[in-house]
Design a protein around this motif. Sequence first.
Motif, PDB file in Angstrom:
ATOM      1  N   VAL A 148       0.837  -1.201   0.000  1.00 43.32           N
ATOM      2  CA  VAL A 148       0.000   0.000   0.000  1.00 43.32           C
ATOM      3  C   VAL A 148       0.869   1.248   0.000  1.00 43.32           C
ATOM      4  N   LYS A 149       1.937   1.233   0.787  1.00 47.89           N
ATOM      5  CA  LYS A 149       2.835   2.382   0.833  1.00 47.89           C
ATOM      6  C   LYS A 149       3.596   2.550  -0.485  1.00 47.89           C
ATOM      7  N   MET A 150       3.911   1.420  -1.157  1.00 49.26           N
ATOM      8  CA  MET A 150       4.695   1.486  -2.380  1.00 49.26           C
ATOM      9  C   MET A 150       3.857   1.854  -3.597  1.00 49.26           C
ATOM     10  N   PHE A 151       2.656   1.282  -3.716  1.00 50.45           N
ATOM     11  CA  PHE A 151       1.871   1.406  -4.943  1.00 50.45           C
ATOM     12  C   PHE A 151       0.537   2.121  -4.746  1.00 50.45           C
ATOM     13  N   GLY A 152       0.182   2.406  -3.495  1.00 50.31           N
ATOM     14  CA  GLY A 152      -1.100   3.046  -3.247  1.00 50.31           C
ATOM     15  C   GLY A 152      -1.052   4.531  -3.548  1.00 50.31           C
ATOM     16  N   PRO A 153      -2.217   5.220  -3.492  1.00 50.56           N
ATOM     17  CA  PRO A 153      -2.256   6.661  -3.709  1.00 50.56           C
ATOM     18  C   PRO A 153      -1.536   7.396  -2.594  1.00 50.56           C
ATOM     19  N   GLY A 154      -1.197   8.640  -2.870  1.00 51.59           N
ATOM     20  CA  GLY A 154      -0.488   9.432  -1.878  1.00 51.59           C
ATOM     21  C   GLY A 154      -1.321   9.662  -0.641  1.00 51.59           C
ATOM     22  N   GLY A 155      -0.646   9.956   0.453  1.00 52.98           N
ATOM     23  CA  GLY A 155      -1.357  10.185   1.702  1.00 52.98           C
ATOM     24  C   GLY A 155      -1.480   8.918   2.510  1.00 52.98           C
ATOM     25  N   PRO A 156      -1.861   9.036   3.755  1.00 55.53           N
ATOM     26  CA  PRO A 156      -1.990   7.841   4.604  1.00 55.53           C
ATOM     27  C   PRO A 156      -3.135   6.956   4.136  1.00 55.53           C
ATOM     28  N   PRO A 157      -2.919   5.635   4.066  1.00 52.99           N
ATOM     29  CA  PRO A 157      -3.994   4.738   3.626  1.00 52.99           C
ATOM     30  C   PRO A 157      -5.109   4.660   4.665  1.00 52.99           C
ATOM     31  N   ARG A 158      -6.319   4.442   4.181  1.00 54.38           N
ATOM     32  CA  ARG A 158      -7.454   4.310   5.085  1.00 54.38           C
ATOM     33  C   ARG A 158      -7.343   2.989   5.833  1.00 54.38           C
ATOM     34  N   PRO A 159      -7.539   2.967   7.144  1.00 48.08           N
ATOM     35  CA  PRO A 159      -7.401   1.717   7.910  1.00 48.08           C
ATOM     36  C   PRO A 159      -8.449   0.694   7.498  1.00 48.08           C
ATOM     37  N   VAL A 160      -8.049  -0.565   7.523  1.00 52.01           N
ATOM     38  CA  VAL A 160      -8.964  -1.652   7.173  1.00 52.01           C
ATOM     39  C   VAL A 160      -9.860  -1.937   8.369  1.00 52.01           C
ATOM     40  N   PRO A 161     -11.187  -1.952   8.182  1.00 48.92           N
ATOM     41  CA  PRO A 161     -12.079  -2.222   9.319  1.00 48.92           C
ATOM     42  C   PRO A 161     -11.930  -3.649   9.817  1.00 48.92           C
ATOM     43  N   VAL A 162     -12.270  -3.863  11.080  1.00 52.06           N
ATOM     44  CA  VAL A 162     -12.134  -5.175  11.706  1.00 52.06           C
ATOM     45  C   VAL A 162     -12.921  -6.262  10.958  1.00 52.06           C
ATOM     46  N   PRO A 163     -14.170  -6.023  10.537  1.00 50.60           N
ATOM     47  CA  PRO A 163     -14.886  -7.071   9.789  1.00 50.60           C
ATOM     48  C   PRO A 163     -14.163  -7.508   8.522  1.00 50.60           C
ATOM     49  N   SER A 164     -13.527  -6.568   7.827  1.00 53.02           N
ATOM     50  CA  SER A 164     -12.777  -6.936   6.622  1.00 53.02           C
ATOM     51  C   SER A 164     -11.568  -7.785   6.977  1.00 53.02           C
ATOM     52  N   TYR A 165     -10.876  -7.436   8.060  1.00 52.44           N
ATOM     53  CA  TYR A 165      -9.742  -8.239   8.507  1.00 52.44           C
ATOM     54  C   TYR A 165     -10.184  -9.665   8.823  1.00 52.44           C
ATOM     55  N   VAL A 166     -11.323  -9.789   9.497  1.00 50.71           N
ATOM     56  CA  VAL A 166     -11.828 -11.116   9.851  1.00 50.71           C
ATOM     57  C   VAL A 166     -12.150 -11.919   8.596  1.00 50.71           C
ATOM     58  N   LEU A 167     -12.788 -11.287   7.627  1.00 50.57           N
ATOM     59  CA  LEU A 167     -13.151 -11.978   6.386  1.00 50.57           C
ATOM     60  C   LEU A 167     -11.911 -12.349   5.579  1.00 50.57           C
ATOM     61  N   PHE A 168     -10.928 -11.471   5.515  1.00 47.02           N
ATOM     62  CA  PHE A 168      -9.701 -11.789   4.785  1.00 47.02           C
ATOM     63  C   PHE A 168      -8.941 -12.934   5.465  1.00 47.02           C
ATOM     64  N   THR A 169      -8.964 -12.957   6.792  1.00 48.73           N
ATOM     65  CA  THR A 169      -8.321 -14.049   7.513  1.00 48.73           C
ATOM     66  C   THR A 169      -9.030 -15.372   7.236  1.00 48.73           C
ATOM     67  N   LEU A 170     -10.361 -15.346   7.237  1.00 54.22           N
ATOM     68  CA  LEU A 170     -11.121 -16.553   6.911  1.00 54.22           C
ATOM     69  C   LEU A 170     -10.826 -17.018   5.495  1.00 54.22           C
ATOM     70  N   ARG A 171     -10.745 -16.082   4.563  1.00 57.50           N
ATOM     71  CA  ARG A 171     -10.400 -16.412   3.172  1.00 57.50           C
ATOM     72  C   ARG A 171      -9.063 -17.129   3.083  1.00 57.50           C
ATOM     73  N   ASP A 172      -8.043 -16.600   3.758  1.00 59.30           N
ATOM     74  CA  ASP A 172      -6.711 -17.201   3.707  1.00 59.30           C
ATOM     75  C   ASP A 172      -6.678 -18.547   4.419  1.00 59.30           C
ATOM     76  N   CYS A 173      -7.427 -18.679   5.515  1.00 60.07           N
ATOM     77  CA  CYS A 173      -7.452 -19.953   6.234  1.00 60.07           C
ATOM     78  C   CYS A 173      -8.079 -21.050   5.385  1.00 60.07           C
ATOM     79  N   LEU A 174      -9.112 -20.719   4.618  1.00 53.66           N
ATOM     80  CA  LEU A 174      -9.720 -21.707   3.730  1.00 53.66           C
ATOM     81  C   LEU A 174      -8.711 -22.188   2.693  1.00 53.66           C
ATOM     82  N   THR A 175      -7.965 -21.254   2.121  1.00 54.94           N
ATOM     83  CA  THR A 175      -6.963 -21.630   1.116  1.00 54.94           C
ATOM     84  C   THR A 175      -5.839 -22.457   1.722  1.00 54.94           C
TER      85      THR A 175
END
Length: 287
Positions: A148-175
């Motif tokens: 995000v820091k390397m390729f994202g838009p300028g300025g501080p990135p918007r924080p990822v909400p907790v529900p998204s973190y939980v869903l992304f973790t579940l996605r990776d655990c399934l894989t």
Amino acid sequence: MKNDVGAEKPLVNSASPIPLPRKDTPSSGLQQRWNTKNIGLRLGADLTSAACAASIMENASGRNTLANSLRASFRTLLVRPHAVLFSKPVALIFMLYGGTYWTANTLDTVTSTALDKPAMHVTTGTAKFAASSAANVGLCVYKDQVFVKMFGPGGPPRPVPVPSYVLFTLRDCLTIFASFNVPPLLGPVLNERMGTKLQKKVSGTTIAQFAAPAAVQLFSTPVHLLGLDMYNRPGTGGLVSWRDRWMQVRKNWAISAVARICRIVPAFGLGGTVNTKVRRNLMERLA
């Protein structure tokens, strides 16, 4: 009748006529045997096979479209090959996948050592799933933050909400579960149902290593899309209904599943096969 002089009498309990074992007699049930033969080289083999798999999976990072990625990669590889091979994105992808496989391999070696199993022993239980998932999720979060820091838009990135973190973790655990736990269990079942001629061409474990990570994307993709939608449309104040989110997920389900399968199959299908075969060949030489 005389007793033989010097003959040992069995130790008996006064309450029971059953002979008790002598204190200096080792009990096989209390002995702990460890398979430490070539342990240093075996750990080195774990690292080597993980590195081989990571080299395959670096090409599945999905940071760009296929056409643009090929053009940019070939151009840079011809003009400045060192810029590709020693770039930070390559190092991050190598760290992510290599670290995940190294964790799984090392767990197999530690288990085979502690339980006195052959060096080629492969585990399929909860410990492997937990360790591999923790390594993959932790390294992936770090990699995404750097990207995000390397390729994202300028300025501080918007924080990822907790529900998204939980869903992304579940996605990776399934894989991870489909890539590390399912193939060793499903492979022998497929071998039993395959003909001898077919087994000479491809093993059931190899088929499972490609099929399981690909198939699970049909279920993990909607989880991935929902996590993205909750990040892109936070829905402050309840402005975004669950029906709207489901419509967005269903709209992109098919094409996103195909895209994720195209990325995951080289990463955990081909990469997993390379890791398994390289590790088994090295361990057989060290056994």
